[in-house]
Motif scaffolding. Structure first.
Motif, PDB file in Angstrom:
ATOM      1  N   GLU A  70       0.843  -1.200   0.000  1.00  0.00           N
ATOM      2  CA  GLU A  70       0.000   0.000   0.000  1.00  0.00           C
ATOM      3  C   GLU A  70       0.876   1.247   0.000  1.00  0.00           C
ATOM      4  N   VAL A  71       0.391   2.319  -0.649  1.00  0.00           N
ATOM      5  CA  VAL A  71       1.099   3.598  -0.602  1.00  0.00           C
ATOM      6  C   VAL A  71       1.138   4.074   0.848  1.00  0.00           C
ATOM      7  N   MET A  72       2.322   4.475   1.306  1.00  0.00           N
ATOM      8  CA  MET A  72       2.494   4.914   2.683  1.00  0.00           C
ATOM      9  C   MET A  72       1.518   6.037   3.024  1.00  0.00           C
ATOM     10  N   ARG A  73       0.833   5.908   4.161  1.00  0.00           N
ATOM     11  CA  ARG A  73      -0.160   6.896   4.562  1.00  0.00           C
ATOM     12  C   ARG A  73       0.489   8.227   4.965  1.00  0.00           C
ATOM     13  N   SER A  74      -0.182   9.305   4.648  1.00  0.00           N
ATOM     14  CA  SER A  74       0.221  10.618   5.158  1.00  0.00           C
ATOM     15  C   SER A  74      -0.831  11.638   4.791  1.00  0.00           C
ATOM     16  N   ASN A  75      -0.824  12.710   5.544  1.00  0.00           N
ATOM     17  CA  ASN A  75      -1.675  13.863   5.261  1.00  0.00           C
ATOM     18  C   ASN A  75      -0.901  14.815   4.368  1.00  0.00           C
ATOM     19  N   GLY A  76      -1.597  15.533   3.503  1.00  0.00           N
ATOM     20  CA  GLY A  76      -0.881  16.438   2.621  1.00  0.00           C
ATOM     21  C   GLY A  76      -1.762  17.544   2.073  1.00  0.00           C
ATOM     22  N   ILE A  77      -1.118  18.393   1.293  1.00  0.00           N
ATOM     23  CA  ILE A  77      -1.784  19.513   0.622  1.00  0.00           C
ATOM     24  C   ILE A  77      -1.460  19.427  -0.862  1.00  0.00           C
ATOM     25  N   GLY A  78      -2.435  19.721  -1.687  1.00  0.00           N
ATOM     26  CA  GLY A  78      -2.192  19.691  -3.115  1.00  0.00           C
ATOM     27  C   GLY A  78      -3.202  20.520  -3.873  1.00  0.00           C
ATOM     28  N   GLU A  79      -3.017  20.540  -5.195  1.00  0.00           N
ATOM     29  CA  GLU A  79      -3.892  21.297  -6.091  1.00  0.00           C
ATOM     30  C   GLU A  79      -4.722  20.334  -6.925  1.00  0.00           C
ATOM     31  N   VAL A  80      -6.009  20.613  -7.014  1.00  0.00           N
ATOM     32  CA  VAL A  80      -6.885  19.811  -7.865  1.00  0.00           C
ATOM     33  C   VAL A  80      -6.543  20.105  -9.327  1.00  0.00           C
ATOM     34  N   VAL A  81      -6.076  19.078 -10.043  1.00  0.00           N
ATOM     35  CA  VAL A  81      -5.698  19.266 -11.445  1.00  0.00           C
ATOM     36  C   VAL A  81      -6.748  18.724 -12.403  1.00  0.00           C
ATOM     37  N   ALA A  82      -7.642  17.886 -11.910  1.00  0.00           N
ATOM     38  CA  ALA A  82      -8.764  17.397 -12.715  1.00  0.00           C
ATOM     39  C   ALA A  82      -9.879  17.004 -11.758  1.00  0.00           C
ATOM     40  N   LEU A 135     -11.483  15.706   2.579  1.00  0.00           N
ATOM     41  CA  LEU A 135     -10.750  16.821   1.979  1.00  0.00           C
ATOM     42  C   LEU A 135     -11.265  18.152   2.523  1.00  0.00           C
ATOM     43  N   THR A 136     -10.332  19.057   2.805  1.00  0.00           N
ATOM     44  CA  THR A 136     -10.665  20.406   3.256  1.00  0.00           C
ATOM     45  C   THR A 136     -10.070  21.410   2.285  1.00  0.00           C
ATOM     46  N   LYS A 137     -10.868  22.379   1.878  1.00  0.00           N
ATOM     47  CA  LYS A 137     -10.350  23.414   0.983  1.00  0.00           C
ATOM     48  C   LYS A 137      -9.540  24.427   1.776  1.00  0.00           C
ATOM     49  N   LEU A 138      -8.399  24.829   1.208  1.00  0.00           N
ATOM     50  CA  LEU A 138      -7.587  25.865   1.834  1.00  0.00           C
ATOM     51  C   LEU A 138      -8.081  27.226   1.389  1.00  0.00           C
ATOM     52  N   GLN A 139      -8.166  28.142   2.339  1.00  0.00           N
ATOM     53  CA  GLN A 139      -8.587  29.495   2.015  1.00  0.00           C
ATOM     54  C   GLN A 139      -7.541  30.159   1.132  1.00  0.00           C
ATOM     55  N   PRO A 140      -7.945  31.000   0.193  1.00  0.00           N
ATOM     56  CA  PRO A 140      -6.988  31.725  -0.654  1.00  0.00           C
ATOM     57  C   PRO A 140      -5.997  32.509   0.202  1.00  0.00           C
ATOM     58  N   GLY A 141      -4.736  32.409  -0.164  1.00  0.00           N
ATOM     59  CA  GLY A 141      -3.698  33.144   0.556  1.00  0.00           C
ATOM     60  C   GLY A 141      -3.129  32.442   1.768  1.00  0.00           C
ATOM     61  N   LEU A 142      -3.756  31.329   2.190  1.00  0.00           N
ATOM     62  CA  LEU A 142      -3.241  30.601   3.353  1.00  0.00           C
ATOM     63  C   LEU A 142      -1.980  29.841   2.983  1.00  0.00           C
ATOM     64  N   ASN A 143      -0.925  30.066   3.741  1.00  0.00           N
ATOM     65  CA  ASN A 143       0.363  29.426   3.497  1.00  0.00           C
ATOM     66  C   ASN A 143       0.290  27.927   3.761  1.00  0.00           C
ATOM     67  N   GLU A 144       0.838  27.098   2.845  1.00  0.00           N
ATOM     68  CA  GLU A 144       0.800  25.641   3.019  1.00  0.00           C
ATOM     69  C   GLU A 144       1.514  25.197   4.287  1.00  0.00           C
ATOM     70  N   GLU A 145       2.643  25.823   4.587  1.00  0.00           N
ATOM     71  CA  GLU A 145       3.396  25.430   5.767  1.00  0.00           C
ATOM     72  C   GLU A 145       2.602  25.720   7.038  1.00  0.00           C
ATOM     73  N   MET A 146       1.901  26.852   7.067  1.00  0.00           N
ATOM     74  CA  MET A 146       1.069  27.156   8.230  1.00  0.00           C
ATOM     75  C   MET A 146      -0.105  26.184   8.321  1.00  0.00           C
ATOM     76  N   ALA A 147      -0.692  25.857   7.179  1.00  0.00           N
ATOM     77  CA  ALA A 147      -1.838  24.947   7.193  1.00  0.00           C
ATOM     78  C   ALA A 147      -1.458  23.604   7.790  1.00  0.00           C
ATOM     79  N   LEU A 148      -0.308  23.043   7.381  1.00  0.00           N
ATOM     80  CA  LEU A 148       0.117  21.749   7.911  1.00  0.00           C
ATOM     81  C   LEU A 148       0.626  21.865   9.345  1.00  0.00           C
ATOM     82  N   SER A 149       1.210  22.991   9.690  1.00  0.00           N
ATOM     83  CA  SER A 149       1.810  23.153  11.014  1.00  0.00           C
ATOM     84  C   SER A 149       0.780  23.448  12.093  1.00  0.00           C
ATOM     85  N   VAL A 150      -0.283  24.157  11.739  1.00  0.00           N
ATOM     86  CA  VAL A 150      -1.219  24.643  12.755  1.00  0.00           C
ATOM     87  C   VAL A 150      -2.630  24.110  12.555  1.00  0.00           C
ATOM     88  N   LEU A 151      -3.154  24.196  11.342  1.00  0.00           N
ATOM     89  CA  LEU A 151      -4.567  23.893  11.108  1.00  0.00           C
ATOM     90  C   LEU A 151      -4.819  22.435  10.747  1.00  0.00           C
TER      91      LEU A 151
END
Length: 332
Positions: free
Chosen positions: A70-82, A111-127
């Motif tokens: 299985e693909v190793m589990r993890s939480n992440g942030i990304g962009e919807v491309v399709a 899945l949670t949508k990130l607010q416009p302008g929210l830094n990815e590092e802050m999102a993973l570190s705090v939210l």
């Protein structure tokens, strides 16, 4: 057909250093989303101590072990491309469980949508999980009251640093336990903790006594190790102990014995372990609890960013060497 890289679990972890022998790095066809699905190009990937438990063949844990291959589990942030999902549009940034891969397919659940302008590092570190864990553990289980004393182990880590800052915002005296003088300096001078103890130094009991003149009301336990008993023995009557992690024991052949229960009776202590999978359905409410502290500038963070997907393989060892500084993540 386009290809992308993913990392699969090849062998269960037993003991020792985490390395390439546990994983397969493979090239695989990038999938196309079906009806009700989105394809996400991952940009940041979270590394967390809990991953060690996910990699073990332990069916008695709070979450089922991974399946080999299985693909190793993890939480992440990304962009919807399709997207073929009515709730997600191409170009939106999302956060959720994606795994160690460059591209991930999702049906939108979790899945949670990130607010416009929210830094990815802050999102993973705090939210993300660190902030949710801190709120659930300290505010909802620890029930802190202004004027009390809080001790948090792993205080320079992603969870412990937020716990301590929440404690200060709630009017507590906050003492952090860390593994280096640099980390001690950071939590005191930058985050505003009232004191710090480097658990690698001598006279731990004397140091703790000096820093907690009114003893301890709330103990947020992230690490285990010898200092656990020192803290336990200084708890006030009706103190609360919140057990979040025991990273000092994760790689031990034999876990350390727990403190004597006579003290639990004499001091009428409350001890509660918790795991976030039990509370993920409460994530919106937990974020709502956290946001006032974030918006008022009372929560700072620092991110420890590794470069490239494959860096995750050796990167997990930073948790056990104590070399990680802040929230550990991978930038793809």
């Amino acid at each position: 057909m386009t290809k992308h890289t993913e990392i699969q679990l090849k062998h269960y972890y037993e003991q020792g250093t985490i390395g390439p022998d546990l994983f397969d790095v493979v090239q695989t066809t990038t999938p196309e989303p079906q009806e009700g699905e989105v394809l996400i190009k991952q940009t940041y990937m979270s590394l967390d101590p809990a991953m060690l438990g996910w990699m073990m063949d332990d069916h008695d844990s709070y979450i089922p072990p991974m399946t080999l291959g299985e693909v190793m589990r993890s939480n992440g942030i990304g962009e919807v491309v399709a997207s073929k999902h009515p709730d997600f549009a191409q170009g939106e940034r999302v956060m959720g469980m994606m795994g160690w891969c460059e591209y991930a397919i999702s049906n939108g659940q979790g899945l949670t949508k990130l607010q416009p302008g929210l830094n990815e590092e802050m999102a993973l570190s705090v939210l993300s999980l660190p902030g949710l864990t801190a709120v659930q553990g300290l505010l909802n289980i620890g029930q802190p009251k202004s004027g009390e004393t809080l001790v948090v182990t792993g205080a320079a880590g992603s969870v412990g640093s937020i716990v301590g800052q929440l404690g200060k915002a709630c009017g507590l005296r906050v003492i952090g336990v860390v593994g280096s003088e640099e980390k001690a300096d950071w939590i005191v001078n930058d985050l505003g903790f009232d004191g710090a103890i480097n658990y690698k130094t001598d006279n731990l009991a004397a140091q703790l006594e000096a820093l907690t003149p009114d003893k301890i009301d709330v103990f947020f336990e992230n690490t285990g190790g010898p200092i656990q008993e020192v803290i336990f023995n200084r708890m006030n009557t009706h103190g609360r102990i919140v057990v979040c992690g025991m990273i000092a024991d994760y790689q031990a052949e034999q876990p350390r014995p727990g403190p004597n229960w006579i003290t639990v009776i004499k001091q009428r202590l409350s001890i509660q372990g918790f795991a976030m999978p039990d509370h993920l359905q409460d994530a919106p409410a937990l974020i709502q609890q956290l946001m006032p502290y974030v918006q008022s500038g009372k929560i700072q963070y620092r991110a420890h960013v590794l470069e490239g997907l494959v860096s995750a393989v050796d990167g997990l060892n930073l948790f056990f060497s104590g070399e990680n500084k802040g929230k550990l993540m991978v930038k793809l």
